[in-house]
Motif scaffolding. Structure first.
Motif, PDB file in Angstrom:
ATOM      1  N   GLY A  80       0.818  -1.219   0.000  1.00 37.04           N
ATOM      2  CA  GLY A  80       0.000   0.000   0.000  1.00 37.04           C
ATOM      3  C   GLY A  80       0.847   1.262   0.000  1.00 37.04           C
ATOM      4  N   VAL A  81       1.876   1.292   0.830  1.00 37.45           N
ATOM      5  CA  VAL A  81       2.755   2.463   0.872  1.00 37.45           C
ATOM      6  C   VAL A  81       3.525   2.588  -0.444  1.00 37.45           C
ATOM      7  N   SER A  82       3.906   1.472  -1.041  1.00 43.14           N
ATOM      8  CA  SER A  82       4.615   1.510  -2.328  1.00 43.14           C
ATOM      9  C   SER A  82       3.735   2.074  -3.430  1.00 43.14           C
ATOM     10  N   ILE A  83       2.483   1.666  -3.482  1.00 42.26           N
ATOM     11  CA  ILE A  83       1.562   2.186  -4.497  1.00 42.26           C
ATOM     12  C   ILE A  83       1.342   3.678  -4.299  1.00 42.26           C
ATOM     13  N   LEU A  84       1.180   4.097  -3.053  1.00 41.06           N
ATOM     14  CA  LEU A  84       1.018   5.518  -2.750  1.00 41.06           C
ATOM     15  C   LEU A  84       2.267   6.306  -3.151  1.00 41.06           C
ATOM     16  N   ALA A  85       3.439   5.765  -2.838  1.00 38.93           N
ATOM     17  CA  ALA A  85       4.692   6.444  -3.194  1.00 38.93           C
ATOM     18  C   ALA A  85       4.877   6.505  -4.697  1.00 38.93           C
ATOM     19  N   LEU A  86       4.504   5.443  -5.418  1.00 40.29           N
ATOM     20  CA  LEU A  86       4.637   5.452  -6.876  1.00 40.29           C
ATOM     21  C   LEU A  86       3.670   6.451  -7.507  1.00 40.29           C
ATOM     22  N   GLY A  87       2.456   6.500  -6.974  1.00 39.79           N
ATOM     23  CA  GLY A  87       1.488   7.488  -7.477  1.00 39.79           C
ATOM     24  C   GLY A  87       1.986   8.910  -7.262  1.00 39.79           C
ATOM     25  N   ALA A  88       2.579   9.173  -6.115  1.00 40.82           N
ATOM     26  CA  ALA A  88       3.108  10.513  -5.851  1.00 40.82           C
ATOM     27  C   ALA A  88       4.343  10.786  -6.692  1.00 40.82           C
ATOM     28  N   ALA A  89       5.149   9.764  -6.953  1.00 45.55           N
ATOM     29  CA  ALA A  89       6.384   9.953  -7.717  1.00 45.55           C
ATOM     30  C   ALA A  89       6.108  10.283  -9.177  1.00 45.55           C
ATOM     31  N   LEU A  90       4.920   9.939  -9.674  1.00 39.04           N
ATOM     32  CA  LEU A  90       4.591  10.287 -11.059  1.00 39.04           C
ATOM     33  C   LEU A  90       4.394  11.788 -11.230  1.00 39.04           C
ATOM     34  N   PHE A  91       4.106  12.509 -10.136  1.00 37.85           N
ATOM     35  CA  PHE A  91       3.809  13.932 -10.226  1.00 37.85           C
ATOM     36  C   PHE A  91       4.857  14.823  -9.571  1.00 37.85           C
ATOM     37  N   THR A  92       5.514  14.327  -8.544  1.00 35.81           N
ATOM     38  CA  THR A  92       6.488  15.154  -7.831  1.00 35.81           C
ATOM     39  C   THR A  92       7.585  14.273  -7.244  1.00 35.81           C
ATOM     40  N   GLY A  93       8.704  14.860  -6.966  1.00 34.83           N
ATOM     41  CA  GLY A  93       9.816  14.097  -6.415  1.00 34.83           C
ATOM     42  C   GLY A  93      10.012  14.301  -4.928  1.00 34.83           C
ATOM     43  N   TRP A  94       9.176  15.161  -4.331  1.00 32.71           N
ATOM     44  CA  TRP A  94       9.389  15.498  -2.921  1.00 32.71           C
ATOM     45  C   TRP A  94       8.976  14.384  -1.965  1.00 32.71           C
ATOM     46  N   LEU A  95       8.284  13.386  -2.440  1.00 27.32           N
ATOM     47  CA  LEU A  95       7.896  12.270  -1.571  1.00 27.32           C
ATOM     48  C   LEU A  95       8.839  11.078  -1.724  1.00 27.32           C
ATOM     49  N   LEU A  96      10.084  11.361  -2.040  1.00 30.65           N
ATOM     50  CA  LEU A  96      11.103  10.313  -2.116  1.00 30.65           C
ATOM     51  C   LEU A  96      11.246   9.556  -0.792  1.00 30.65           C
ATOM     52  N   PRO A  97      11.170  10.216   0.383  1.00 26.19           N
ATOM     53  CA  PRO A  97      11.253   9.463   1.645  1.00 26.19           C
ATOM     54  C   PRO A  97      10.127   8.436   1.816  1.00 26.19           C
ATOM     55  N   LEU A  98       8.974   8.705   1.208  1.00 28.20           N
ATOM     56  CA  LEU A  98       7.876   7.734   1.294  1.00 28.20           C
ATOM     57  C   LEU A  98       8.236   6.455   0.522  1.00 28.20           C
ATOM     58  N   GLY A  99       8.874   6.614  -0.616  1.00 27.17           N
ATOM     59  CA  GLY A  99       9.335   5.440  -1.376  1.00 27.17           C
ATOM     60  C   GLY A  99      10.419   4.680  -0.634  1.00 27.17           C
ATOM     61  N   ALA A 100      11.311   5.424   0.039  1.00 22.27           N
ATOM     62  CA  ALA A 100      12.356   4.760   0.831  1.00 22.27           C
ATOM     63  C   ALA A 100      11.741   4.005   2.008  1.00 22.27           C
ATOM     64  N   LEU A 101      10.732   4.601   2.636  1.00 17.29           N
ATOM     65  CA  LEU A 101      10.041   3.921   3.744  1.00 17.29           C
ATOM     66  C   LEU A 101       9.352   2.650   3.248  1.00 17.29           C
ATOM     67  N   ALA A 102       8.727   2.735   2.066  1.00 17.14           N
ATOM     68  CA  ALA A 102       8.067   1.552   1.498  1.00 17.14           C
ATOM     69  C   ALA A 102       9.083   0.457   1.202  1.00 17.14           C
ATOM     70  N   ALA A 103      10.264   0.824   0.720  1.00 23.20           N
ATOM     71  CA  ALA A 103      11.302  -0.177   0.436  1.00 23.20           C
ATOM     72  C   ALA A 103      11.787  -0.829   1.728  1.00 23.20           C
ATOM     73  N   ILE A 104      11.937  -0.047   2.778  1.00 27.94           N
ATOM     74  CA  ILE A 104      12.390  -0.599   4.071  1.00 27.94           C
ATOM     75  C   ILE A 104      11.349  -1.575   4.612  1.00 27.94           C
ATOM     76  N   ILE A 105      10.072  -1.188   4.569  1.00 28.55           N
ATOM     77  CA  ILE A 105       9.013  -2.084   5.064  1.00 28.55           C
ATOM     78  C   ILE A 105       8.959  -3.356   4.219  1.00 28.55           C
ATOM     79  N   ALA A 106       9.151  -3.244   2.914  1.00 28.77           N
ATOM     80  CA  ALA A 106       9.124  -4.429   2.045  1.00 28.77           C
ATOM     81  C   ALA A 106      10.293  -5.354   2.357  1.00 28.77           C
ATOM     82  N   ILE A 107      11.464  -4.799   2.638  1.00 30.57           N
ATOM     83  CA  ILE A 107      12.622  -5.639   2.978  1.00 30.57           C
ATOM     84  C   ILE A 107      12.388  -6.351   4.309  1.00 30.57           C
ATOM     85  N   VAL A 108      11.828  -5.633   5.273  1.00 34.94           N
ATOM     86  CA  VAL A 108      11.506  -6.276   6.565  1.00 34.94           C
ATOM     87  C   VAL A 108      10.482  -7.380   6.349  1.00 34.94           C
ATOM     88  N   SER A 109       9.505  -7.134   5.495  1.00 31.50           N
ATOM     89  CA  SER A 109       8.495  -8.148   5.203  1.00 31.50           C
ATOM     90  C   SER A 109       9.099  -9.368   4.513  1.00 31.50           C
TER      91      SER A 109
END
Length: 148
Positions: A80-109
């Protein structure tokens, strides 16, 4: 209908240890001595403990604690966080930390054995894609700044 009860362990042990004797008194004293040896071998046994066990085994059922419940899965959250981060990344780059957070949660998972690996791999792929898009936006945006 009534069948003879099977011999107890102690009765079988006494029957094996007693040789055919002419004297009944010798057989009784030998059985009593073997019973005393059995009682002396277990110092924790209370005087009121069960004396005879059934021929088919022990009646005590060992206590096995229930298995602890498995913790909740992180894979859906990371997706869910990855989809949200990807949707935001299509329009702006300022939510890069959200994508990094999604990657960290995915690695833990991925490291947790009870989580869905398929969902966690998708989440990691989308998170890394969102980080790449966000980084691209930031690089492009900073290159457009006027240098004085």
């Amino acid at each position: 209908m009534s069948e003879a009860a099977p011999p107890t362990r102690r009765a079988r042990k006494v029957a094996e240890s007693v040789e055919p004797a002419d004297d009944l008194r010798a057989a009784i004293t030998q059985a009593a001595a073997s019973a005393r040896r059995d009682d002396e071998g277990d110092p924790e046994r209370l005087p009121t403990a069960q004396l005879e066990m059934a021929a088919f085994g022990d009646h005590v059922i060992p206590y096995v604690p229930p298995a602890p419940p498995t913790p909740r899965s992180l894979a859906p959250w990371s997706l869910g966080v990855s989809i949200l981060a990807l949707g935001a990344a299509l329009f702006t780059g300022w939510l890069l930390p959200l994508g990094a957070l999604a990657a960290i949660i995915a690695i833990v998972s991925l490291r947790r054995e009870h989580d869905s690996r398929r969902v966690a791999v998708w989440a990691l792929a989308l998170a890394l894609t969102s980080v790449a898009f966000s980084a691209g936006w930031l690089i492009w945006g900073f290159s457009q700044l006027a240098v004085v």
